[in-house]
Scaffold this active site. Sequence first.
Site, PDB file in Angstrom:
ATOM      1  N   GLU A  11       9.191  16.677  14.913  1.00 50.48           N
ATOM      2  CA  GLU A  11       9.896  16.192  13.595  1.00 50.48           C
ATOM      3  C   GLU A  11       9.349  17.284  12.716  1.00 50.48           C
ATOM      4  OE1 GLU A  11      10.828  12.433  10.949  1.00 50.48           O
ATOM      5  OE2 GLU A  11       9.047  12.339  11.833  1.00 50.48           O
ATOM      6  N   CYS A  45      12.781  11.388   7.194  1.00 49.59           N
ATOM      7  CA  CYS A  45      12.947  11.011   8.575  1.00 49.59           C
ATOM      8  C   CYS A  45      14.375  11.004   8.892  1.00 49.59           C
ATOM      9  CB  CYS A  45      12.412   9.271   8.951  1.00 49.59           C
ATOM     10  SG  CYS A  45      13.164   8.146   7.719  1.00 49.59           S
ATOM     11  N   LYS A  53       0.775  -1.089  -0.070  1.00 48.23           N
ATOM     12  CA  LYS A  53      -0.004  -0.069   0.057  1.00 48.23           C
ATOM     13  C   LYS A  53       0.954   1.155  -0.001  1.00 48.23           C
ATOM     14  CE  LYS A  53      -1.468   2.554   3.095  1.00 48.23           C
ATOM     15  NZ  LYS A  53      -1.185   3.809   2.222  1.00 48.23           N
ATOM     16  N   GLU A  67       9.860   1.347  10.616  1.00 52.84           N
ATOM     17  CA  GLU A  67      10.808   2.554  10.529  1.00 52.84           C
ATOM     18  C   GLU A  67       9.940   3.749  10.752  1.00 52.84           C
ATOM     19  OE1 GLU A  67      12.461   5.587   9.199  1.00 52.84           O
ATOM     20  OE2 GLU A  67      12.200   4.892   7.257  1.00 52.84           O
TER      21      GLU A  67
END
Length: 477
Positions: A380, A284, A174, A250
């Site tokens: 983040e 990331c 997906k 992750e």
Amino acid sequence: MTALPPDLLLASQEDLASSPTFDVLDPATGSVIGTVVDATPSDATRAVDAAAAAFPAWSSLPARSRAEVLRRCHDLMVRDSERLTRLITAENGKSVADARAEVAYAAEFFRWFSEEAVRGEGSYGEAPAGGARILVTHVPVGVAALVTPWNFPAAMATRKIAPALAAGCTVVLKPAAETPLTALAVAGLMREAGVPDGVVNVVTTTDAAGVVTSWIEDPRVRKVSFTGSTAVGRALLRQAADRVLNTSMELGGNAPFVVTADADVDAAVAGAMVAKFRGGGQACTAANRFYVHADVADRFVAKLGAAVTALRVGPAVDERSQVGPVISEKELTGITELVESAVAHGARIAAQAPAPATGWFYPPTVLVDVPVGAAILAEEIFGPVAPVVTWSDESTMLASVNDTEFGLAAYVYAGRLQDALRIGDRIEAGMVGVNRGIVSDPAAPFGGVKQSGLGREGARDGLREYQETRYFSIDWS
């Protein structure tokens, strides 16, 4: 509207010709560039049907045969690199240079794991008590469900698909709803390379929760690999716990970028430009907060500010653009709020590049005088903003660096390699760039500690994520 490849779901699109669809948008303009099938959980189950049916034949193929298919996948991605580059720039918005680099990186996973596929490992030895021999082998885990983000639509797909297929698994994938076109194009090349029907099944959908839940609850799915936010990763782990499902996660990052007093400032600035602004900071592994020693802070900020101000921001249709838009209006709003909050609490904008007034663009920005408790240091950013904190005491700096739930990547620039390694060793992160602004490599184990994830991708470790260990106890009386 962009012409789409024919492989929208499973082995053919014809099965879902009457299904609902959703639009894919260009983040530089907000205009529609394509339309894809909006799959349902029932469609997702049909994808598992195909993967489960294909698993016995694919897993029983000689490793060399699987390896040759994967190598052809690499070659075809290289052949079509410019087409894939344009597709990534259209749906993701990153610059042509960044998209081209991503395609090369993504293709390399096929080459690396084509080579790893034939390096089967096992062991044989005598039981310490005698009377038996111990034989250990590794077998494919089975059908693997893969969930990938929008920021690297090619590389995040191949980083999961390649080791899964090398191990002998079949997969259901997906891709992110923001960037499904690249995954579909890669799937088309894989079919051309000789990947049999049912081995790789791409499910495009806006119902991510429904589709992924259907996979996690399906007893035929034996593995789930997810790349995305820590919040979503936690939710998936809770769901996976009910079936004790093999998982790889992750997740988010909050990478520190440390510059010592004796660092080469020019090299540190060059590394910062890569670590922070590659892909517009939407990675990331992107440097999220900069800890610069007070002795060199003014020089570092001045040089970084000059480099940032010179960045050319604009849509990727202009190949001179170095930084493109962020992925969505929602992301743009989040970045704006973080910067405004930091400024309201005392931070100051030291440098900013001009950016288009229309589209989802945020101007690359350098912030100084950032207070230690600012949200922009804890969250983040996922955008082109570099907050700078100065430090003098190493222990205090490291305490701040490690004061986060994340531990994915970190960067250290120091004049003496021993100092860089010593500082890097004290940073709680799965990957540390030493005097360089990039850590990703298909030959290296990619992953984090703490709430940045579980497991590793790339290297031999990436293959093992899709294998189970099997042990035989052989009578030797």
